[in-house]
Scaffold this motif. Sequence first.
Motif, mmCIF file in Angstrom:
data_model
loop_
_atom_site.group_PDB
_atom_site.id
_atom_site.type_symbol
_atom_site.label_atom_id
_atom_site.label_comp_id
_atom_site.label_asym_id
_atom_site.label_seq_id
_atom_site.Cartn_x
_atom_site.Cartn_y
_atom_site.Cartn_z
ATOM 1 N N ALA A 61 0.701 -0.977 0.256
ATOM 2 C CA ALA A 61 -0.251 0.158 -0.038
ATOM 3 C C ALA A 61 0.601 1.430 -0.311
ATOM 4 C CB ALA A 61 -1.094 -0.320 1.373
ATOM 5 N N LEU A 62 2.001 1.008 0.666
ATOM 6 C CA LEU A 62 2.950 2.449 0.490
ATOM 7 C C LEU A 62 4.141 2.744 -0.508
ATOM 8 C CD1 LEU A 62 4.219 2.044 4.154
ATOM 9 C CD2 LEU A 62 2.593 3.860 3.410
ATOM 10 N N VAL A 63 4.141 2.006 -0.999
ATOM 11 C CA VAL A 63 4.464 1.866 -2.616
ATOM 12 C C VAL A 63 3.711 2.092 -3.453
ATOM 13 C CG1 VAL A 63 6.141 0.478 -4.202
ATOM 14 C CG2 VAL A 63 6.446 0.159 -1.607
ATOM 15 N N GLY A 64 2.966 2.007 -3.563
ATOM 16 C CA GLY A 64 1.530 2.474 -4.469
ATOM 17 C C GLY A 64 1.125 3.751 -4.173
ATOM 18 N N SER A 65 1.061 3.799 -3.089
ATOM 19 C CA SER A 65 0.215 5.621 -2.621
ATOM 20 C C SER A 65 1.701 6.218 -2.984
ATOM 21 C CB SER A 65 0.516 5.913 -0.587
ATOM 22 O OG SER A 65 -0.972 4.570 -0.465
ATOM 23 N N LEU A 66 2.893 5.936 -2.834
ATOM 24 C CA LEU A 66 4.367 6.913 -2.641
ATOM 25 C C LEU A 66 4.158 6.852 -4.614
ATOM 26 C CD1 LEU A 66 7.310 6.000 -0.782
ATOM 27 C CD2 LEU A 66 5.801 7.903 -0.919
ATOM 28 N N ILE A 67 3.435 5.843 -5.851
ATOM 29 C CA ILE A 67 4.272 6.005 -6.843
ATOM 30 C C ILE A 67 2.701 7.187 -7.265
ATOM 31 C CG2 ILE A 67 3.827 4.594 -9.094
ATOM 32 C CD1 ILE A 67 5.091 2.090 -7.482
ATOM 33 N N GLY A 68 1.224 7.615 -7.055
ATOM 34 C CA GLY A 68 0.440 7.660 -7.206
ATOM 35 C C GLY A 68 0.916 9.280 -7.129
ATOM 36 N N ALA A 69 1.847 9.113 -5.813
ATOM 37 C CA ALA A 69 1.515 10.650 -4.996
ATOM 38 C C ALA A 69 3.078 11.578 -5.717
ATOM 39 C CB ALA A 69 2.309 10.784 -4.026
ATOM 40 N N PHE A 70 3.709 10.501 -6.330
ATOM 41 C CA PHE A 70 4.898 11.067 -7.371
ATOM 42 C C PHE A 70 4.363 11.669 -8.351
ATOM 43 C CE2 PHE A 70 8.230 8.781 -4.290
ATOM 44 C CZ PHE A 70 8.257 9.931 -3.962
ATOM 45 N N ILE A 71 3.519 10.769 -9.193
ATOM 46 C CA ILE A 71 3.004 11.267 -10.411
ATOM 47 C C ILE A 71 1.981 12.922 -10.470
ATOM 48 C CG2 ILE A 71 1.231 10.831 -11.852
ATOM 49 C CD1 ILE A 71 1.484 7.704 -11.214
ATOM 50 N N ASN A 72 1.607 12.301 -9.194
ATOM 51 C CA ASN A 72 1.259 14.139 -9.345
ATOM 52 C C ASN A 72 2.222 15.219 -9.630
ATOM 53 O OD1 ASN A 72 -1.172 13.316 -9.250
ATOM 54 N ND2 ASN A 72 -2.522 12.850 -7.630
ATOM 55 N N TYR A 73 2.816 14.452 -8.511
ATOM 56 C CA TYR A 73 3.921 15.877 -7.731
ATOM 57 C C TYR A 73 4.847 16.358 -9.058
ATOM 58 C CZ TYR A 73 8.238 17.463 -5.709
ATOM 59 O OH TYR A 73 9.748 18.351 -5.327
ATOM 60 N N TYR A 74 4.786 15.319 -9.769
ATOM 61 C CA TYR A 74 5.824 15.591 -11.088
ATOM 62 C C TYR A 74 4.820 16.162 -12.572
ATOM 63 C CZ TYR A 74 10.205 13.480 -9.108
ATOM 64 O OH TYR A 74 11.325 13.849 -7.919
ATOM 65 N N LEU A 75 3.395 15.678 -12.316
ATOM 66 C CA LEU A 75 3.150 16.649 -13.333
ATOM 67 C C LEU A 75 2.696 17.857 -12.578
ATOM 68 C CD1 LEU A 75 0.133 14.168 -14.192
ATOM 69 C CD2 LEU A 75 1.560 14.686 -15.787
ATOM 70 N N ALA A 76 2.748 18.262 -11.940
ATOM 71 C CA ALA A 76 2.749 19.365 -11.217
ATOM 72 C C ALA A 76 3.864 19.944 -11.822
ATOM 73 C CB ALA A 76 2.452 19.769 -9.591
ATOM 74 N N ILE A 128 -1.025 17.491 -5.627
ATOM 75 C CA ILE A 128 -0.372 18.781 -6.985
ATOM 76 C C ILE A 128 0.350 20.440 -6.472
ATOM 77 C CG2 ILE A 128 -1.429 20.562 -8.316
ATOM 78 C CD1 ILE A 128 -3.582 17.610 -8.655
ATOM 79 N N PRO A 129 -0.146 20.720 -5.060
ATOM 80 C CA PRO A 129 0.370 21.653 -4.578
ATOM 81 C C PRO A 129 1.740 21.706 -4.172
ATOM 82 C CG PRO A 129 -1.006 21.326 -3.169
ATOM 83 C CD PRO A 129 -1.340 20.606 -4.250
ATOM 84 N N ALA A 130 1.899 20.542 -3.885
ATOM 85 C CA ALA A 130 3.441 20.012 -3.145
ATOM 86 C C ALA A 130 4.568 20.461 -4.499
ATOM 87 C CB ALA A 130 3.417 19.081 -1.932
ATOM 88 N N GLY A 131 4.477 19.856 -5.217
ATOM 89 C CA GLY A 131 4.828 19.777 -6.317
ATOM 90 C C GLY A 131 5.498 21.158 -7.365
ATOM 91 N N LEU A 132 3.668 21.712 -7.489
ATOM 92 C CA LEU A 132 3.809 23.255 -7.767
ATOM 93 C C LEU A 132 5.046 24.521 -6.681
ATOM 94 C CD1 LEU A 132 0.380 23.909 -7.836
ATOM 95 C CD2 LEU A 132 1.673 23.848 -10.092
ATOM 96 N N ALA A 133 4.726 24.064 -5.512
ATOM 97 C CA ALA A 133 5.686 24.775 -4.254
ATOM 98 C C ALA A 133 7.405 24.244 -4.802
ATOM 99 C CB ALA A 133 5.288 24.525 -3.449
ATOM 100 N N LYS A 134 7.816 22.678 -5.468
ATOM 101 C CA LYS A 134 8.627 22.204 -5.557
ATOM 102 C C LYS A 134 9.362 22.059 -3.839
ATOM 103 C CE LYS A 134 10.385 24.022 -10.045
ATOM 104 N NZ LYS A 134 10.901 24.881 -10.455
ATOM 105 N N MET A 135 8.248 21.166 -3.398
ATOM 106 C CA MET A 135 8.507 21.087 -1.876
ATOM 107 C C MET A 135 9.381 20.116 -2.020
ATOM 108 S SD MET A 135 6.173 18.784 0.738
ATOM 109 C CE MET A 135 6.587 18.310 2.506
ATOM 110 N N ASN A 136 10.830 20.109 -1.188
ATOM 111 C CA ASN A 136 12.116 19.459 -0.540
ATOM 112 C C ASN A 136 11.281 18.056 -0.912
ATOM 113 O OD1 ASN A 136 13.326 17.436 1.058
ATOM 114 N ND2 ASN A 136 14.868 18.573 0.269
#
Length: 199
Positions: A61-76, A128-136
Amino acid sequence: MLRELAQDLVDLIFDWGYIGITIMMAIESSFIPFPSELVLVPAGYLASQGQMSIAAIMGSALVGSLIGAFINYYLAITLGRKFLIKFGKYFFIKEEALLKMENYFKKHGHISTFTGRLIPGIRQLISIPAGLAKMNIVQFSLYTTLGAGIWALVLTLLGYFIGTNEALINQYLKEITILVVLLLVILVAVYYRYQKRKA
């Protein structure tokens, strides 16, 4: 209908195993709306029957959640900011407001990412806002993992202890969601009070 869908997911997860959980949680954590309870509650039930391991379910679940979160992060990062700067004025989003949001996330991104992962409807969008802000990226990964991990554990344990009792699952899920939101309100209030004292 819901019971049939849940049963189909139990069968599907059992067939695909932990890879199935990873794929479904990656979908759930990206911009595609998909309820995580339809994945993890049946998985928890399978764990109660000795057919799966809670530790392995959590890992998947954690690996999948991170993959999905990274998709949104880098798309942003790659598409979102350019799009908003170019077309944001048509949606009443000014570049100054975008810069303020980026600065806010640079200062408070950790608490926003953590709390956002625990709120239904916001979980999938907080990246998405985390990606827009280029959060660490290290902080983003850490707080995404913490928030997603707590929610995944709650759902898995619901399935483990309650099984396929749909009425009880819905009842406890609502109560847990309300409790989580109340705790997050307290946490955010304490955080901002601490920040004011620090300033």
